[in-house]
Design an enzyme around this catalytic site. Structure first.
Site, PDB file in Angstrom:
ATOM      1  N   ASP A  44      -7.881  -3.909   0.691  1.00  0.00           N
ATOM      2  CA  ASP A  44      -8.768  -3.115  -0.162  1.00  0.00           C
ATOM      3  C   ASP A  44     -10.078  -2.944   0.584  1.00  0.00           C
ATOM      4  O   ASP A  44     -10.612  -3.916   1.134  1.00  0.00           O
ATOM      5  CB  ASP A  44      -9.007  -3.793  -1.517  1.00  0.00           C
ATOM      6  CG  ASP A  44      -9.538  -2.786  -2.538  1.00  0.00           C
ATOM      7  OD1 ASP A  44      -8.813  -1.821  -2.836  1.00  0.00           O
ATOM      8  OD2 ASP A  44     -10.668  -2.947  -3.011  1.00  0.00           O
ATOM      9  N   LYS A  64      -2.835   3.561   6.245  1.00  0.00           N
ATOM     10  CA  LYS A  64      -3.055   2.110   6.280  1.00  0.00           C
ATOM     11  C   LYS A  64      -1.790   1.391   6.753  1.00  0.00           C
ATOM     12  O   LYS A  64      -1.857   0.475   7.564  1.00  0.00           O
ATOM     13  CB  LYS A  64      -3.362   1.604   4.862  1.00  0.00           C
ATOM     14  CG  LYS A  64      -4.804   1.579   4.502  1.00  0.00           C
ATOM     15  CD  LYS A  64      -4.954   0.817   3.183  1.00  0.00           C
ATOM     16  CE  LYS A  64      -6.291   1.089   2.558  1.00  0.00           C
ATOM     17  NZ  LYS A  64      -6.403   0.503   1.223  1.00  0.00           N
ATOM     18  N   SER A 118       0.851  -1.190   0.000  1.00  0.00           N
ATOM     19  CA  SER A 118       0.000   0.000   0.000  1.00  0.00           C
ATOM     20  C   SER A 118       0.885   1.238   0.000  1.00  0.00           C
ATOM     21  O   SER A 118       1.945   1.244   0.629  1.00  0.00           O
ATOM     22  CB  SER A 118      -0.880   0.007   1.246  1.00  0.00           C
ATOM     23  OG  SER A 118      -1.564   1.243   1.345  1.00  0.00           O
ATOM     24  N   HIS A 119       0.425   2.266  -0.708  1.00  0.00           N
ATOM     25  CA  HIS A 119       1.136   3.548  -0.681  1.00  0.00           C
ATOM     26  C   HIS A 119       0.414   4.531   0.237  1.00  0.00           C
ATOM     27  O   HIS A 119       0.743   5.708   0.274  1.00  0.00           O
ATOM     28  CB  HIS A 119       1.259   4.111  -2.108  1.00  0.00           C
ATOM     29  CG  HIS A 119       2.231   3.348  -2.951  1.00  0.00           C
ATOM     30  ND1 HIS A 119       3.500   3.793  -3.226  1.00  0.00           N
ATOM     31  CD2 HIS A 119       2.129   2.132  -3.527  1.00  0.00           C
ATOM     32  CE1 HIS A 119       4.134   2.888  -3.969  1.00  0.00           C
ATOM     33  NE2 HIS A 119       3.308   1.876  -4.159  1.00  0.00           N
TER      34      HIS A 119
HETATM   35  P1  IMP Z   1      -8.594   1.643  -1.270  1.00  0.00           P
HETATM   36  O1  IMP Z   1      -7.303   2.319  -0.922  1.00  0.00           O
HETATM   37  O2  IMP Z   1      -8.800   1.432  -2.736  1.00  0.00           O
HETATM   38  O3  IMP Z   1      -8.830   0.409  -0.471  1.00  0.00           O
HETATM   39  O4  IMP Z   1      -9.717   2.717  -0.904  1.00  0.00           O
HETATM   40  C1  IMP Z   1     -10.454   2.608   0.245  1.00  0.00           C
HETATM   41  C2  IMP Z   1     -11.365   3.828   0.380  1.00  0.00           C
HETATM   42  O5  IMP Z   1     -12.507   3.394   1.115  1.00  0.00           O
HETATM   43  C3  IMP Z   1     -10.714   4.898   1.202  1.00  0.00           C
HETATM   44  O6  IMP Z   1     -10.139   5.890   0.406  1.00  0.00           O
HETATM   45  C4  IMP Z   1     -11.892   5.449   2.000  1.00  0.00           C
HETATM   46  O7  IMP Z   1     -12.571   6.359   1.238  1.00  0.00           O
HETATM   47  C5  IMP Z   1     -12.830   4.278   2.155  1.00  0.00           C
HETATM   48  N1  IMP Z   1     -12.611   3.648   3.456  1.00  0.00           N
HETATM   49  C6  IMP Z   1     -12.051   2.440   3.697  1.00  0.00           C
HETATM   50  N2  IMP Z   1     -11.980   2.197   5.016  1.00  0.00           N
HETATM   51  C7  IMP Z   1     -12.500   3.279   5.619  1.00  0.00           C
HETATM   52  C8  IMP Z   1     -12.682   3.617   6.994  1.00  0.00           C
HETATM   53  O8  IMP Z   1     -12.329   2.907   7.938  1.00  0.00           O
HETATM   54  N3  IMP Z   1     -13.257   4.819   7.216  1.00  0.00           N
HETATM   55  C9  IMP Z   1     -13.639   5.659   6.219  1.00  0.00           C
HETATM   56  N4  IMP Z   1     -13.471   5.397   4.939  1.00  0.00           N
HETATM   57  C10 IMP Z   1     -12.912   4.205   4.628  1.00  0.00           C
END
Ligand code: IMP
Length: 214
Positions: free
Chosen positions: A74, A18, A13-14
């Site tokens: 994700d 996270k 992850s970047h």
């Molecule tokens: P990913 O980096 O593609 O997994 O994007 C996940 C996106 O989902 C994040 O940018 C947030 O917008 C949303 N998200 C995931 N987990 C949370 C959380 O715990 N709280 C609020 N938003 C979340």
């Protein structure tokens, strides 16, 4: 049976937030997390059709390129009345142009993320459905761990709740200010991080990973 042994593990992850959360969760197990950014690994296009596929493709690329086991996360917000959108497009709904790369052409979807905008989009879509539309929603977190020889394990966590408007609190990130977990009075945005992490989708997925692999 696959086990995660003490040693280096790439966090594919970047996203610094996270990586920090995952470091804290794995710290007690003798695992040395190394981030994809530290290894200068590229970010793959998230072209999977669900959370697990996207987590898998991120972890698989990092394991292939580094020769180390790799873990990817994700996650996203699923709104029942919107057919579980934004779902895997949760991060994209925070862009001025939320089209997926296939529609927009490679490299065309760009810009700063604005989660105020993303939350307004969710609220507007719900308002279009009328005052009786369900405000039930859940967050999902998928974790994939892939070893350099191609073995893999996947875990999914979830937390259920309801969407409030206007958003409340500034402690979390993303959609946290509009998400109130079931049985609580506060939104994720109002909770202390430790409290959120004791019930979150990410904690749920990690508990499953720890039980199986550690
Ligand atoms: P990913 O980096 O593609 O997994 O994007 C996940 C996106 O989902 C994040 O940018 C947030 O917008 C949303 N998200 C995931 N987990 C949370 C959380 O715990 N709280 C609020 N938003 C979340």
């Amino acid at each position: 049976m696959n086990r995660l042994l003490p040693g280096k593990l790439v966090i594919a992850s970047h996203n610094e937030g996270k990586v920090r959360e995952i470091r804290a969760l794995l710290g007690p197990y003798g695992i040395e997390p190394v981030s994809a950014a530290e290894l200068d690994l590229p970010e793959p296009d998230e072209i999977g059709v669900d959370f697990i596929e996207n987590a898998d493709l991120k972890a698989r690329q990092a394991a292939d390129l580094s020769g180390l086991p790799a873990l990817a996360d994700d996650s996203g917000l699923c709104v029942e009345a919107l057919g579980n959108r934004p779902g895997i497009f949760s991060a994209r709904w925070a862009l001025a142009d939320p089209r997926v790369p296939a529609e927009a052409g490679p490299g065309e979807v760009q810009g700063e993320r604005d989660f105020g905008l993303a939350m307004r989009r969710v609220q507007e879509q719900l308002e279009k459905l009328g005052p009786d539309a369900s405000r039930n929603a859940h967050f999902v977190c998928a974790l994939a761990i892939v070893w350099p020889d191609g073995r893999a394990e996947w875990f999914e966590g979830r937390v259920d709740g309801t969407l409030v408007w206007p958003p409340r609190g500034d402690k979390g990130f993303g959609y946290d200010p509009m998400f109130q977990p079931a049985g609580r009075d506060q939104t994720f945005g109002e909770m202390e991080p430790d409290e959120k992490h004791s019930i979150s989708h990410r904690a749920d997925a990690f508990a499953k990973l720890v039980e199986r692999l550690l």
